[in-house]
Design a protein around this motif. Structure first.
Motif, PDB file in Angstrom:
ATOM      1  N   GLY A   1       0.716  -1.296   0.168  1.00 46.32           N
ATOM      2  CA  GLY A   1       0.011   0.091  -0.045  1.00 46.32           C
ATOM      3  C   GLY A   1       0.725   1.322  -0.050  1.00 46.32           C
ATOM      4  N   ASP A   2       0.187   2.305   0.652  1.00 45.08           N
ATOM      5  CA  ASP A   2       0.861   3.529   0.425  1.00 45.08           C
ATOM      6  C   ASP A   2       0.663   4.245   1.695  1.00 45.08           C
ATOM      7  OD1 ASP A   2       1.432   6.123  -0.259  1.00 45.08           O
ATOM      8  OD2 ASP A   2      -0.070   6.549  -1.613  1.00 45.08           O
ATOM      9  N   VAL A   3       2.076   4.748   2.403  1.00 45.98           N
ATOM     10  CA  VAL A   3       1.872   5.559   3.737  1.00 45.98           C
ATOM     11  C   VAL A   3       1.961   6.724   3.598  1.00 45.98           C
ATOM     12  CG1 VAL A   3       3.123   3.439   4.816  1.00 45.98           C
ATOM     13  CG2 VAL A   3       4.558   5.392   4.025  1.00 45.98           C
ATOM     14  N   VAL A   4       1.729   7.383   2.525  1.00 40.72           N
ATOM     15  CA  VAL A   4       1.864   8.829   2.280  1.00 40.72           C
ATOM     16  C   VAL A   4       0.433   9.325   2.852  1.00 40.72           C
ATOM     17  CG1 VAL A   4       1.877  10.835   0.838  1.00 40.72           C
ATOM     18  CG2 VAL A   4       3.734   8.796   0.464  1.00 40.72           C
ATOM     19  N   ASP A   5       0.497  10.385   3.596  1.00 41.52           N
ATOM     20  CA  ASP A   5      -0.696  11.210   3.718  1.00 41.52           C
ATOM     21  C   ASP A   5      -0.769  12.209   2.754  1.00 41.52           C
ATOM     22  OD1 ASP A   5      -2.778  12.302   5.905  1.00 41.52           O
ATOM     23  OD2 ASP A   5      -1.230  14.059   5.431  1.00 41.52           O
ATOM     24  N   HIS A   6      -1.919  12.084   1.847  1.00 36.89           N
ATOM     25  CA  HIS A   6      -2.010  12.871   0.517  1.00 36.89           C
ATOM     26  C   HIS A   6      -2.179  14.326   0.804  1.00 36.89           C
ATOM     27  CE1 HIS A   6      -0.976   9.579  -2.073  1.00 36.89           C
ATOM     28  NE2 HIS A   6      -1.792   9.109  -1.189  1.00 36.89           N
ATOM     29  N   SER A   7      -2.700  14.584   2.127  1.00 33.34           N
ATOM     30  CA  SER A   7      -2.964  16.055   2.358  1.00 33.34           C
ATOM     31  C   SER A   7      -1.823  16.803   2.689  1.00 33.34           C
ATOM     32  CB  SER A   7      -4.129  16.496   3.439  1.00 33.34           C
ATOM     33  OG  SER A   7      -3.562  15.754   4.774  1.00 33.34           O
ATOM     34  N   SER A   8      -0.666  15.945   3.344  1.00 34.32           N
ATOM     35  CA  SER A   8       0.245  16.741   3.617  1.00 34.32           C
ATOM     36  C   SER A   8       1.660  16.137   2.807  1.00 34.32           C
ATOM     37  CB  SER A   8       0.808  16.482   5.139  1.00 34.32           C
ATOM     38  OG  SER A   8       1.175  15.101   5.237  1.00 34.32           O
ATOM     39  N   GLY A   9       1.362  15.250   2.119  1.00 37.65           N
ATOM     40  CA  GLY A   9       2.681  14.656   1.635  1.00 37.65           C
ATOM     41  C   GLY A   9       3.664  13.991   2.148  1.00 37.65           C
ATOM     42  N   LEU A  10       3.452  13.702   3.719  1.00 37.39           N
ATOM     43  CA  LEU A  10       4.394  12.951   4.499  1.00 37.39           C
ATOM     44  C   LEU A  10       3.942  11.836   4.812  1.00 37.39           C
ATOM     45  CD1 LEU A  10       4.642  16.238   6.953  1.00 37.39           C
ATOM     46  CD2 LEU A  10       6.460  15.270   5.008  1.00 37.39           C
ATOM     47  N   PRO A  11       4.756  10.967   5.410  1.00 36.18           N
ATOM     48  CA  PRO A  11       4.428   9.465   5.616  1.00 36.18           C
ATOM     49  C   PRO A  11       3.749   9.717   6.950  1.00 36.18           C
ATOM     50  CG  PRO A  11       6.754   9.691   5.669  1.00 36.18           C
ATOM     51  CD  PRO A  11       6.260  11.089   5.200  1.00 36.18           C
ATOM     52  N   ARG A  12       2.767   8.346   7.047  1.00 33.47           N
ATOM     53  CA  ARG A  12       2.118   8.509   8.245  1.00 33.47           C
ATOM     54  C   ARG A  12       2.842   7.326   9.182  1.00 33.47           C
ATOM     55  NH1 ARG A  12      -1.976   8.629   4.453  1.00 33.47           N
ATOM     56  NH2 ARG A  12      -1.646   6.274   4.111  1.00 33.47           N
ATOM     57  N   VAL A  13       2.710   7.636  10.243  1.00 34.63           N
ATOM     58  CA  VAL A  13       3.299   6.606  11.347  1.00 34.63           C
ATOM     59  C   VAL A  13       2.121   6.400  12.434  1.00 34.63           C
ATOM     60  CG1 VAL A  13       5.067   6.323  13.255  1.00 34.63           C
ATOM     61  CG2 VAL A  13       5.718   7.422  10.825  1.00 34.63           C
ATOM     62  N   LEU A  14       2.282   5.327  13.158  1.00 37.18           N
ATOM     63  CA  LEU A  14       1.121   4.935  13.761  1.00 37.18           C
ATOM     64  C   LEU A  14       1.739   5.964  15.369  1.00 37.18           C
ATOM     65  CD1 LEU A  14       0.132   1.364  13.607  1.00 37.18           C
ATOM     66  CD2 LEU A  14      -0.995   3.273  12.874  1.00 37.18           C
ATOM     67  N   ASP A  15       0.643   6.213  16.040  1.00 38.92           N
ATOM     68  CA  ASP A  15       1.065   7.205  17.294  1.00 38.92           C
ATOM     69  C   ASP A  15       1.207   6.143  18.517  1.00 38.92           C
ATOM     70  OD1 ASP A  15      -1.632   6.276  17.827  1.00 38.92           O
ATOM     71  OD2 ASP A  15      -2.475   8.305  17.769  1.00 38.92           O
ATOM     72  N   ARG A  16       1.064   5.040  18.294  1.00 39.86           N
ATOM     73  CA  ARG A  16       1.586   3.907  19.285  1.00 39.86           C
ATOM     74  C   ARG A  16       1.455   2.802  18.642  1.00 39.86           C
ATOM     75  NH1 ARG A  16      -3.588   5.519  19.671  1.00 39.86           N
ATOM     76  NH2 ARG A  16      -5.130   4.013  19.879  1.00 39.86           N
ATOM     77  N   LYS A  17       2.060   1.746  19.155  1.00 40.76           N
ATOM     78  CA  LYS A  17       2.377   0.386  18.511  1.00 40.76           C
ATOM     79  C   LYS A  17       0.881  -0.381  18.475  1.00 40.76           C
ATOM     80  CE  LYS A  17       6.804  -0.385  20.676  1.00 40.76           C
ATOM     81  NZ  LYS A  17       7.679  -1.394  21.664  1.00 40.76           N
ATOM     82  N   CYS A  18       0.661  -0.814  17.501  1.00 43.09           N
ATOM     83  CA  CYS A  18      -0.590  -1.862  17.460  1.00 43.09           C
ATOM     84  C   CYS A  18      -0.465  -2.890  18.450  1.00 43.09           C
ATOM     85  CB  CYS A  18      -0.912  -2.399  16.011  1.00 43.09           C
ATOM     86  SG  CYS A  18       0.354  -3.766  15.528  1.00 43.09           S
ATOM     87  N   GLY A  19      -1.560  -3.613  18.588  1.00 41.82           N
ATOM     88  CA  GLY A  19      -1.574  -4.561  19.741  1.00 41.82           C
ATOM     89  C   GLY A  19      -0.666  -5.711  19.527  1.00 41.82           C
ATOM     90  N   THR A  20      -0.365  -6.092  18.186  1.00 40.00           N
ATOM     91  CA  THR A  20       0.436  -7.431  17.981  1.00 40.00           C
ATOM     92  C   THR A  20       1.757  -6.810  17.244  1.00 40.00           C
ATOM     93  OG1 THR A  20      -0.895  -7.595  15.783  1.00 40.00           O
ATOM     94  CG2 THR A  20      -1.282  -8.991  17.853  1.00 40.00           C
ATOM     95  N   CYS A  21       2.273  -5.712  17.652  1.00 39.57           N
ATOM     96  CA  CYS A  21       3.627  -5.133  16.887  1.00 39.57           C
ATOM     97  C   CYS A  21       4.640  -6.206  17.039  1.00 39.57           C
ATOM     98  CB  CYS A  21       3.921  -3.778  17.772  1.00 39.57           C
ATOM     99  SG  CYS A  21       5.234  -3.310  16.977  1.00 39.57           S
ATOM    100  N   ILE A  22       5.455  -6.213  16.004  1.00 42.06           N
ATOM    101  CA  ILE A  22       6.427  -7.338  15.862  1.00 42.06           C
ATOM    102  C   ILE A  22       7.674  -6.493  16.897  1.00 42.06           C
ATOM    103  CG2 ILE A  22       5.811  -8.195  13.841  1.00 42.06           C
ATOM    104  CD1 ILE A  22       8.200  -6.563  12.436  1.00 42.06           C
TER     105      ILE A  22
END
Length: 118
Positions: free
Chosen positions: A10-31
Motif C-alpha cells: 500500500g501507500d503510507v503517504v498522507d496525501h493532504s500533507s505529502g508526508l508519511p504516516r506513522v502510528l501514534d502507538r504500537k498496534c496490539g500485535t506489533c512485531i
C-alpha cells in the motif's frame, strides 16, 4: 489492487500533507513488542529490518496492510520500527527533515464477540 504498479503493502503517504504516516502507538500485535506476538520465524524481524534499512525505507505496520482489509492509501509505518530505527533509516530521517511524519492511531481492533448471559 487494480494498479499493476501499486505496492502490495500500500501507500503510507498522507496525501493532504505529502508526508508519511506513522502510528501514534504500537498496534496490539506489533512485531517490536516482547513475546513474538505475530509468531514470526526466528530472525525474521531482523531480516525485515535489514531489508528496510537497505532500501532506506521502513516497515509498514501489518495491521494497516491491504491484506488486513485496510484500503490502499491508509497504510502507516510501524511505530515499533519508528521508535527503534527511525534514525537509521534514510526515508525516516527525510520525513523528519521535511516536517513529518503525520501521526495517527492504529486501526480499530475488532470488537470482542458478545458473551452470552449466564
Amino acid at each position: 489492487m487494480t494498479d499493476a504498479t501499486a505496492s502490495p503493502v500500500g501507500d503510507v503517504v498522507d496525501h493532504s500533507s505529502g508526508l508519511p504516516r506513522v502510528l501514534d502507538r504500537k498496534c496490539g500485535t506489533c512485531i517490536f513488542r516482547p513475546g513474538n506476538l505475530m509468531h514470526l520465524d526466528p530472525g525474521r524481524r531482523e531480516e525485515m529490518v535489514r531489508a528496510a534499512l537497505g532500501r532506506g525505507s521502513w516497515i509498514v505496520c501489518h495491521a494497516t496492510l491491504p491484506a488486513a482489509g485496510i484500503p490502499i492509501g491508509e497504510q502507516a509505518i510501524c511505530r515499533g520500527f519508528w521508535d527503534v530505527h527511525a534514525r537509521d533509516s534514510l526515508g525516516c530521517r527525510l520525513a523528519v527533515a521535511f516536517g513529518g511524519p503525520v501521526f495517527g492511531p492504529p486501526p480499530a481492533e475488532p470488537a470482542a464477540p458478545a458473551r452470552p448471559h449466564a
